[in-house]
Design an enzyme around this catalytic site. Sequence first.
Site, PDB file in Angstrom:
ATOM      1  N   GLY A  10      -5.525  27.301 -65.380  1.00  0.00           N
ATOM      2  CA  GLY A  10      -4.621  27.397 -64.379  1.00  0.00           C
ATOM      3  C   GLY A  10      -4.475  28.630 -63.672  1.00  0.00           C
ATOM      4  O   GLY A  10      -5.592  29.427 -63.862  1.00  0.00           O
ATOM      5  N   SER A  11      -3.428  28.833 -62.958  1.00  0.00           N
ATOM      6  CA  SER A  11      -3.447  30.106 -62.184  1.00  0.00           C
ATOM      7  C   SER A  11      -3.337  31.459 -63.021  1.00  0.00           C
ATOM      8  O   SER A  11      -4.375  32.232 -62.669  1.00  0.00           O
ATOM      9  CB  SER A  11      -2.104  30.149 -61.251  1.00  0.00           C
ATOM     10  OG  SER A  11      -0.956  30.043 -61.993  1.00  0.00           O
ATOM     11  N   GLY A 137       4.404  40.189 -69.371  1.00  0.00           N
ATOM     12  CA  GLY A 137       5.150  41.113 -68.609  1.00  0.00           C
ATOM     13  C   GLY A 137       5.358  40.712 -67.241  1.00  0.00           C
ATOM     14  O   GLY A 137       5.008  39.406 -67.101  1.00  0.00           O
ATOM     15  N   ALA A 141       0.601  35.739 -61.064  1.00  0.00           N
ATOM     16  CA  ALA A 141      -1.197  35.345 -61.032  1.00  0.00           C
ATOM     17  C   ALA A 141      -1.709  35.554 -59.672  1.00  0.00           C
ATOM     18  O   ALA A 141      -2.730  36.237 -59.806  1.00  0.00           O
ATOM     19  CB  ALA A 141      -1.336  34.009 -61.487  1.00  0.00           C
ATOM     20  N   LYS A 192      13.108  34.448 -69.863  1.00  0.00           N
ATOM     21  CA  LYS A 192      13.632  34.526 -68.400  1.00  0.00           C
ATOM     22  C   LYS A 192      13.290  33.433 -67.403  1.00  0.00           C
ATOM     23  O   LYS A 192      13.841  33.419 -66.291  1.00  0.00           O
ATOM     24  CB  LYS A 192      12.820  35.968 -68.213  1.00  0.00           C
ATOM     25  CG  LYS A 192      11.014  35.647 -68.370  1.00  0.00           C
ATOM     26  CD  LYS A 192      10.572  35.055 -67.093  1.00  0.00           C
ATOM     27  CE  LYS A 192       9.194  35.041 -67.391  1.00  0.00           C
ATOM     28  NZ  LYS A 192       8.289  34.390 -66.394  1.00  0.00           N
ATOM     29  N   THR A 249      10.619  37.297 -61.708  1.00  0.00           N
ATOM     30  CA  THR A 249      10.437  35.899 -61.709  1.00  0.00           C
ATOM     31  C   THR A 249      11.704  35.289 -61.125  1.00  0.00           C
ATOM     32  O   THR A 249      11.709  34.177 -60.631  1.00  0.00           O
ATOM     33  CB  THR A 249      10.447  35.379 -63.234  1.00  0.00           C
ATOM     34  OG1 THR A 249       9.403  36.137 -63.975  1.00  0.00           O
ATOM     35  CG2 THR A 249      10.211  33.838 -63.472  1.00  0.00           C
ATOM     36  N   SER A 255       7.283  32.425 -57.983  1.00  0.00           N
ATOM     37  CA  SER A 255       7.715  31.917 -59.154  1.00  0.00           C
ATOM     38  C   SER A 255       7.950  30.451 -59.232  1.00  0.00           C
ATOM     39  O   SER A 255       8.686  30.033 -58.339  1.00  0.00           O
ATOM     40  CB  SER A 255       9.197  32.548 -59.562  1.00  0.00           C
ATOM     41  OG  SER A 255       9.557  32.033 -60.712  1.00  0.00           O
ATOM     42  N   ARG A 256       7.105  29.838 -60.181  1.00  0.00           N
ATOM     43  CA  ARG A 256       7.278  28.512 -60.223  1.00  0.00           C
ATOM     44  C   ARG A 256       8.742  27.967 -60.463  1.00  0.00           C
ATOM     45  O   ARG A 256       9.159  27.271 -60.083  1.00  0.00           O
ATOM     46  CB  ARG A 256       6.106  27.745 -61.314  1.00  0.00           C
ATOM     47  CG  ARG A 256       4.771  28.175 -61.118  1.00  0.00           C
ATOM     48  CD  ARG A 256       4.173  27.407 -61.986  1.00  0.00           C
ATOM     49  NE  ARG A 256       2.738  27.672 -62.230  1.00  0.00           N
ATOM     50  CZ  ARG A 256       1.921  27.382 -63.252  1.00  0.00           C
ATOM     51  NH1 ARG A 256       2.261  26.695 -64.103  1.00  0.00           N
ATOM     52  NH2 ARG A 256       0.553  28.161 -63.190  1.00  0.00           N
ATOM     53  N   VAL A 280       3.079  23.123 -64.330  1.00  0.00           N
ATOM     54  CA  VAL A 280       4.087  23.061 -65.417  1.00  0.00           C
ATOM     55  C   VAL A 280       5.081  23.976 -64.968  1.00  0.00           C
ATOM     56  O   VAL A 280       4.737  25.168 -64.573  1.00  0.00           O
ATOM     57  CB  VAL A 280       3.381  23.643 -66.858  1.00  0.00           C
ATOM     58  CG1 VAL A 280       4.355  24.050 -67.798  1.00  0.00           C
ATOM     59  CG2 VAL A 280       2.343  22.448 -66.974  1.00  0.00           C
ATOM     60  N   GLU A 282       7.537  25.962 -66.985  1.00  0.00           N
ATOM     61  CA  GLU A 282       7.879  26.216 -68.462  1.00  0.00           C
ATOM     62  C   GLU A 282       9.271  26.464 -68.705  1.00  0.00           C
ATOM     63  O   GLU A 282      10.086  25.949 -69.667  1.00  0.00           O
ATOM     64  CB  GLU A 282       7.310  27.653 -68.852  1.00  0.00           C
ATOM     65  CG  GLU A 282       5.669  27.373 -69.083  1.00  0.00           C
ATOM     66  CD  GLU A 282       5.465  26.573 -70.462  1.00  0.00           C
ATOM     67  OE1 GLU A 282       6.272  26.075 -71.092  1.00  0.00           O
ATOM     68  OE2 GLU A 282       4.052  26.593 -70.796  1.00  0.00           O
TER      69      GLU A 282
END
Length: 346
Positions: A10-11, A137, A141, A192, A249, A255-256, A280, A282
């Site tokens: 993935g990324s 951290g 990506a 987070k 994030t 940020s996904r 995904v 998370e």
Amino acid sequence: MEKIAVLGAGSWGTALAMVLADNSHEVRLWTHNQEHANTINQTHANEKYLPGVRIPDEITAFYDLEKAVQDVSTILLVVPTKAIRDVCKQLNDVLHHPVTLAHGTKGIEPGTFKRVSEMINEELSNGLYKEVVVLSGPSHAEEVSQRQPTTLTASSEDIEEAKKVQDLFINGNLRVYTSPDMVGVELGGALKNIIALGAGISDGLGYGDNAKAALITRGLAEIARLGTSMNANPLTFLGLTGVGDLIVTCTSVHSRNWKAGNLLGKGNKLDDVLEQMGMVVEGVRTTQAAHQLAKMQGIDMPITDGLFRILFEEAQPKDVVDQLMTRVRRHEMEDLSHILSNRFSS
């Protein structure tokens, strides 16, 4: 030069593989999809996950897991939380020599409440590694693949194993620290994502910086409350894998979790959001796990509870915000005092 297998294309897995390639290592990037592996090898690109980024020639994509891990010195797991157990079971059948084992996955397993390292230790029964190392951290990506300055933390119960991973990754673009607080590092990276969903919802509702600053700050208090109840060092949550990861994030369009929350705040349904994301998120599973765990341990996590109701009980985001704003009055220092007393009285 070392041979290193990065499991998960993935990324984030691809970006970390690029760091290793920049450091002159031979990198094998494994994916569970043969067509995906072929495309990466043919085009030196991973357009679905890192569009516009050229993958170095030192990286070779693999579909065959046994070939990917043959003769490697280090294995880095960067697959979604829900795939950790399955991939580890596959490793049991194909890994036959000692390795340094690390992961870069951020999540908690619903039902068992296991951290990723605990899941790995339960499933990998061949005894071919000393201790798991987590690499975590504030890191997107996209920026790591563009070689922008980034800092991470490598943590393990065996600090010498953490130092090995530190040495593999550290360079002029990526600075890596070490930490002995495996629990705090893993929980900070996982929890987070919950608050990032909330930050995206806040932005999607059209709220301003005041609301998001409050959400991030009170979210950090929730993370620390749950983390210290699981024997994490509260100071870890003030570092890179705590407040650092939380800031990046919650405030970035990369940020996904923020993206997913933003769509939810604009009125989209969860299933539609996840389908639209195509990757995904998370924070959804982690919200479920943290909500269950907090209830079981009697930990007060109102933001997490509110997000759980939005994600799984179809509560309206605006209604949840109104309920949070009208909670019973409290003293802000109660949280800090409780967190510190839990840690240092044990």
